[in-house]
Design an enzyme around this catalytic site. Structure first.
Site, short mmCIF file in Angstrom:
data_model
loop_
_atom_site.label_atom_id
_atom_site.label_comp_id
_atom_site.label_asym_id
_atom_site.label_seq_id
_atom_site.Cartn_x
_atom_site.Cartn_y
_atom_site.Cartn_z
CB ALA A 103 2.35 -16.14 1.04
N PRO A 105 -1.13 -10.44 0.45
CG PRO A 105 -2.05 -8.72 -1.62
CD PRO A 105 -0.83 -9.90 -0.74
N GLY A 106 -2.07 -12.70 -1.55
CA GLY A 106 -2.51 -14.11 -1.93
C GLY A 106 -2.28 -14.34 -3.88
CB CYS A 214 6.86 -4.04 -7.10
SG CYS A 214 6.33 -3.99 -5.36
#
Length: 427
Positions: A103, A105-106, A214
């Site tokens: 999760a 950094p959010g 990514c």
């Protein structure tokens, strides 16, 4: 060079491989995600819609989001356009239970939390305590009331609470877009397959999992999905229409974004559906006793309010009753407010212990419709710089004329903010 062989091999596979190699080093198009309940962005110049996310916008490369008031009010959240794709694929709806297994950094957690709104549960897991602290802060800045940040390892969560989620996000650690050897990529892919298999145990029958990275390397993208499907009978790729994205290699059912085409970092995402159909298994404990503090600002709110020691918390019923250990859950409204009278404790304004409303909680209340005084943008900039505006009554909530939540007014016409939050020279 050996380290570049995997990247060069990928470029040879692409019809525009030379353009990919020229663009993959960046810079990429800069983007924000607009909060759905915090007004319209201002001071950004021309904003361009991100095709795959209605709440996403590209902005000019010379704009620093930290220099915009919208960032500090939570109206605009800096987030690469590519990383906005997984939550769109996952498509959470209010009332669901969602697990984000990587999760911090959010960015994606806040995007999911805003989609859930004030019904449901978002379980945010991350192995790193420092990263979890950043995650907690970002959730608070965005006013997410349904999230629980747990230190429980994902492997333990899957062992103790299988089939607990309607949806699971696996934004996996990956090789990124740096040159890697084929051996390095293969080792990373092995770890990703194991993580995806573990996360899939959290999904209920008929639930869904989004796997994303990514990185442009097919072994970590389509290859991981293929390996997972080969060992998980009944699971299937779910196809959906999505504007502006390229199909995965071999039309495998996932989606890709490319720097030379969409202008983003390289990205891959795929939606997987579990076999069967049955409800998620709740991770429910005993709900805390209800506290009346929230009703001062939001009477009739669907959120629950409760106390933990001197802290006053608010959140969805599901996050309040979830039995998982937590670094944080729901919204921290503030501290204090106990009032002793006749040997009984009452929670009301003007008590013996003054209640202190947290700044980000004030923003969360304003965005949910708490009565707030509207101020002009120029006045908002003055207030956020730490200067006073005449005529403001202490304790009143403030918002801009564009709908952005500011904070609670403090004494002497200033915002009730800690000094570290004040910023001069904002736009």
């Amino acid at each position: 060079m050996i380290r570049e062989s995997a990247l060069d091999e990928l470029a040879r596979r692409l019809p525009d491989g030379e353009g990919f190699l020229a663009a993959v080093a960046g810079p990429f198009r800069r983007a924000i995600r607009v909060h759905p309940r915090r007004g319209r962005p201002s001071g950004w110049g021309g904003l361009t819609a991100i095709p795959w996310n209605p709440d996403g916008r590209f902005h000019a490369p010379d704009i620093d989001p930290g220099g915009r008031l919208d960032y500090h009010t939570g109206t605009a959240y800096p987030q690469d356009a590519a990383s906005q794709l997984p939550a769109v694929l996952l498509a959470p709806v209010p009332g669901e239970t969602i697990v984000d297994v990587c999760a911090a950094p959010g960015s994606k957690s806040t995007q999911i939390g805003l989609a859930l709104g004030d019904r449901g549960l978002l379980i945010c897991a991350d192995a790193s305590p420092p990263r979890r602290r950043v995650l907690v802060e970002n959730l608070a800045r965005q006013g997410v009331a349904c999230a629980l940040v747990t230190p429980m390892p994902v492997v333990t969560l899957a062992e103790r609470h299988p089939a607990c989620a309607d949806g699971v996000l696996v934004d996996a650690p990956c090789s990124g877009h740096e040159p890697r050897s084929s051996r390095q990529v293969a080792r990373m892919a092995q770890r990703q397959v194991a993580l995806l298999a573990l996360a899939a145990r959290l999904a209920r029958p008929g639930g869904r999992v989004v796997y994303s990275t990514c990185t442009p390397y097919a072994e970590e993208d389509e290859g991981v999905v293929a390996a997972f499907l080969a060992s998980h009978e009944g699971w299937a790729i779910e196809r959906m229409a999505l504007d502006g994205c390229d199909p995965a290699f071999e039309d495998a059912g996932g989606w890709r974004l490319w720097p030379q085409r969409q202008g983003t970092e390289p990205f891959f995402a795929c939606l997987l559906r579990a076999p069967g159909d049955s409800p998620a298994t709740p991770i429910a404990g005993q709900a805390p006793a209800t506290d009346a503090t929230l009703s001062r600002w939001l009477p009739g709110s669907p959120l629950r309010c409760w106390r933990r020691g001197n802290a006053v918390l608010s959140g969805t019923d599901e996050v309040a009753a979830c039995a998982l250990p937590a670094d944080a859950r729901g919204l921290l409204l503030g501290h204090g407010g106990h009032h002793q009278h006749g040997g009984h404790q009452h929670d009301e304004p003007g008590g013996d212990e003054r209640f202190g409303l947290e700044p980000w909680a004030a923003q969360a209340l304003i965005e949910r419709g708490a009565p707030a005084l509207e101020v002009a943008h120029a006045q908002a900039l003055e207030l956020w710089s730490g200067r006073a505006v005449a005529g403001l009554e202490a304790g009143v909530l403030l918002r801009t004329d564009a709908g952005a939540p500011l904070a609670q007014a403090g004494s002497q016409g200033r915002l009730a903010l800690p000094s570290r939050m004040f910023r001069d020279g904002l736009i």
